[in-house]
Write an enzyme that holds these catalytic residues in place. Structure first.
Site, PDB file in Angstrom:
ATOM      1  N   TYR A   1       0.848  -1.205   0.000  1.00  0.00           N
ATOM      2  CA  TYR A   1       0.000   0.000   0.000  1.00  0.00           C
ATOM      3  C   TYR A   1       0.878   1.248   0.000  1.00  0.00           C
ATOM      4  CZ  TYR A   1      -3.844   3.153   0.972  1.00  0.00           C
ATOM      5  OH  TYR A   1      -4.765   4.171   0.884  1.00  0.00           O
TER       6      TYR A   1
ATOM      7  N   SER B   1      -6.514   0.938  -4.385  1.00  0.00           N
ATOM      8  CA  SER B   1      -6.612   2.369  -4.098  1.00  0.00           C
ATOM      9  C   SER B   1      -5.231   3.005  -4.276  1.00  0.00           C
ATOM     10  CB  SER B   1      -7.180   2.584  -2.692  1.00  0.00           C
ATOM     11  OG  SER B   1      -7.576   3.918  -2.511  1.00  0.00           O
TER      12      SER B   1
ATOM     13  N   ASP C   1     -17.782   3.527  -7.659  1.00  0.00           N
ATOM     14  CA  ASP C   1     -16.684   4.009  -6.823  1.00  0.00           C
ATOM     15  C   ASP C   1     -16.607   5.528  -6.931  1.00  0.00           C
ATOM     16  OD1 ASP C   1     -14.378   4.558  -5.433  1.00  0.00           O
ATOM     17  OD2 ASP C   1     -13.197   2.964  -6.360  1.00  0.00           O
TER      18      ASP C   1
ATOM     19  N   HIS D   1     -15.881   1.425  -3.671  1.00  0.00           N
ATOM     20  CA  HIS D   1     -14.442   1.342  -3.396  1.00  0.00           C
ATOM     21  C   HIS D   1     -14.065   0.062  -2.651  1.00  0.00           C
ATOM     22  CE1 HIS D   1     -10.606   3.305  -3.642  1.00  0.00           C
ATOM     23  NE2 HIS D   1     -10.400   3.246  -2.341  1.00  0.00           N
TER      24      HIS D   1
END
Length: 722
Positions: free
Chosen positions: A484, A564, A648, A683
């Site tokens: 991430y 993301s 999203d 999302h």
């Protein structure tokens, strides 16, 4: 004897190779839909940047809708031909099908908890009379009844002080825009009109009279992609219409912030308001609710820190802050004069990152030590009461309760241990197992190991590698590397049903704790932001190189995955080092770094990214790694499955649309480039279990098939053993 061993080993290897040849996958033909290119150009500081697929940003157009339909037809046409996809779905369904029970909490006369029988699309809220047998529990709120498809989820649930009323928010199709309904708890009856158009908000009750919530003015045009940048805090009084709700904070130009949150202290003495212009740093204000005409008192008038009120005892406030303390500390101050110069340390900063809560008259400090939980209990004078012994190495959460409680419930999990909950006696410090899931997965057959590797600039980066015990480090293990690296978010160990299925197939699951995250505090976060963002990609690339160099896997058996901000990570990695991996799995990614800030609340991410309008230097830096702008013709990119949701409204699907179009146009090799667009999904939060299972079957099926498997690896291994 030696000769026999060598010959036998060669025979085994020859048999394995023959078996591999027999199992070799067949190529699936793909014809990509044509994607129209338009002559759209934007000038940044004298540089023209072409944007031929900008028309895909219009999520309300018929042309975009037709493109989505055509892409999904191509994608599912490919996925339908993967021979073991249905087997994966069946195993995912089987393993998912166990009872999952959350920790109980008391509200009014009842004790509540969340439970999923196994394959229910959404968790159900149950309750029983406090003091009665928990087996007498009945359904309080069942989101599965909201609609047949299970695509309306429960976003939050908050009770009035006496527990007689509850306000709960719902999300439709995964959207961040919510509706709030008010229920009388005794008869479970909705008693007021629905409050609409609520976004990025909790619900905090003021006694039993009403509650606070936050939202933006409803945008004109597309509510999924239109920009939202002035958050406002409202107060809703029971028995009144939403149109009568008062703006408490954020209604003037001087109070313009992208994120505003408000909550009451447990004793209802103070309203606490945080106001932010980005996802990092906040101003802090308090308002004395015992005085009807009181004004806001400023605690912090800048956004240089993340500071919140954890607890109060009358006018004495206890704050958790990273102001001049990158790893956070707890301070106390009187509400009458709450400026930082009056703060007194209660729990000073340490070398480990602190998250804190309170319960039963104590502070619970959850320290992160190399991404693992270490819990300490303090009194409010800062005296250490005890270090709490956890069931093992992993992640613990839930150390919080109301002031009068004598016990609390916490959860524990890691990559091989399904989440269990424990009852903790606050005075004695004794823990006892409360709920252990009955799942068809033997954790004893798997192990996690934490390694530290050097990134490009020499920085040591931790990574946890999880797999079957005794796995052969031969460079041929199918491996998913996950990362991430942003927004101060920490990746701590947690069990995943989907990853368990992956590991059952002999797969390795590796998680790298990259810079940009919160594992080592604010300095670690800042080291992966704006003009230092390349550090994050370098950390991820180095993780892949470590796995390959140490024979966990090889480029032919490596997949990279992230969602993301992690989708950006994957996009940047494959455009910078396309030869490093076989499969790329960017999910709901931020992929157009020149325009991300023009959609919804995207401008609030500027602390991490900067924007293309900040300066020529920032524009050049963003353009140099923006995935959409760095796909080059003539490059053999890895097999790529881009995933997104049509609802999203956080990272709009146009990011994924444009990236997929660029890759399909410029891909030089035979590796497929597909985009899977989930309908009635956002999302990720609130996605129905049925859709989640289908998504993972497709993701794992695509990954293994493009690593060369015609049958599942476990079957292949069994054939070799025979």
């Amino acid at each position: 004897m030696k000769t026999f061993k060598i010959v036998f080993a060669l025979a085994l290897f020859a048999g394995f190779t023959a078996c591999e040849e027999e199992m070799k996958r067949e190529k699936i033909d793909i014809t990509y839909p044509a994607t129209t290119k338009v002559d759209t150009v934007t000038n940044y500081f004298g540089t023209d940047v072409r944007d031929p697929y900008r028309w895909l940003e219009d999520d309300m157009s018929e042309e975009t809708g037709a493109w989505v339909t055509a892409q999904n037809k191509t994608t599912f046409g490919y996925l339908d031909n993967i021979p073991f996809r249905e087997e994966l779905k069946e195993r995912l369904t089987s393993l998912w099908n166990y009872e999952k029970v959350g920790s109980p909490f008391k509200e009014g006369d009842y004790t509540y908890y969340y439970k999923n029988d196994g394959l229910q699309n959404q968790y159900v809220v149950y309750r029983y009379k406090t003091g009665d047998d928990p087996d007498t529990a009945t359904v309080f709120l069942d989101p599965n009844t909201f609609n047949e498809e299970g695509t309306i989820s429960l976003g939050g649930l908050s009770f009035s002080d006496n527990g007689a009323m509850a306000a709960y928010s719902i999300s439709e199709g995964g959207s961040d825009w919510r509706k709030v309904l008010v229920m009388e708890t005794k008869g479970r009856t909705v008693v007021e009109d629905t409050i609409a158009d609520v976004k990025f908000s909790g619900v905090s009750w003021k006694g039993n009279e009403g509650f606070y919530y936050s939202s933006y003015d409803k945008p004109k045009g597309s509510e999924l992609s239109a920009k939202t940048d002035q958050h406002k805090l409202y107060y809703h009084k029971l028995g009144t219409k939403q149109q009568e709700d008062k703006i408490i904070f954020g209604g003037t130009p001087a109070e313009k912030h992208r994120y505003v949150g408000g909550g009451t202290t447990e004793d209802n003495k103070f309203l606490v308001v945080t106001a932010s212009v980005s996802t990092s740093g906040n101003k802090l204000f308090i308002k004395d609710l015992t005085k009807p005409d009181s004004k806001f008192t400023t605690v912090l008038d800048h956004t240089d820190s993340d500071t919140n009120v954890m607890y109060n005892e009358g006018s004495q406030l206890f704050l958790v802050t990273n102001l001049n303390a990158p790893n956070k500390k707890i301070v106390t101050v009187d509400a009458a004069n709450p400026n930082p110069e009056n703060w007194i340390d209660v729990v000073p900063e340490t070398e480990n990152v602190l998250n804190a809560g309170s319960g039963g008259g104590y502070i619970f400090a959850n320290y992160m030590v190399d991404a693992l939980s270490n819990i300490k209990q303090y009194d409010f004078k800062g005296t250490l009461v005890r270090e709490i012994k956890l069931p093992g190495l992993g992640s613990a959460g839930g150390f919080g309760a109301k002031k009068e409680e004598k016990e609390l419930y916490y959860s524990f999990t890691n990559y091989v241990t399904p989440g269990s909950s424990y009852k903790f006696d606050i005075e004695s410090g004794e823990s006892e197992l409360y709920v252990k899931p009955d799942i068809d997965f033997n954790s004893d057959n798997y192990e996690s190991r934490q390694v530290f590797y050097a990134s490009k600039d020499g920085t040591k980066i931790p990574m946890v590698i999880t797999c079957k015990k005794g796995i052969d480090l031969n460079g041929k293990n199918p491996t998913i590397l996950y990362g991430y690296g942003g927004f101060n978010i920490s990746l701590t160990p947690s069990f995943s049903i989907a990853n368990a299925v992956w590991m059952e197939q002999g797969g390795i699951y590796a998680v790298a704790n990259l810079r940009g995250g919160g594992e080592y505090g604010k300095k670690w976060h800042d080291a992966g932001t704006q003009m230092k963002k390349q550090n994050v990609f370098d950390d991820f690339i180095a993780a892949a190189e470590f796995l390959i160099a140490n024979k966990y896997t090889s480029s032919d058996y490596l997949a990279v995955r992230g969602g993301s901000n992690g989708g950006l990570l994957v996009g940047a990695t494959i455009t910078q080092r396309p030869e490093l991996m076989k499969v790329a799995l960017p999910a709901v990614g931020v992929l157009d770094m020149l325009r991300y800030h023009t959609f919804t609340a995207g401008a609030g991410w500027a602390y991490d990214y900067g924007t293309a309008e900040d300066s020529p230097e920032m524009f050049d830096y963003l353009k140099a790694y923006s995935p959409v702008h760095n796909v080059k013709a003539g490059i053999n990119y890895p097999a790529t499955l881009v995933t997104t949701g049509d609802h999203d409204d956080r990272v709009v699907p146009a990011h994924s649309f444009k990236f997929a179009a660029e890759l399909q146009e410029k891909q030089a090799g035979e590796n497929p480039v597909l985009i899977r667009i989930e309908t009635d999904a956002g999302h990720g939060a609130g996605t129905p279990v049925s859709k989640t299972i289908e998504q993972y079957a497709d993701i794992f099926g695509f990954t293994l098939y493009n690593m060369g498997y015609k049958v599942l690896p476990e079957k292949l291994n069994n054939e070799v053993k025979k």
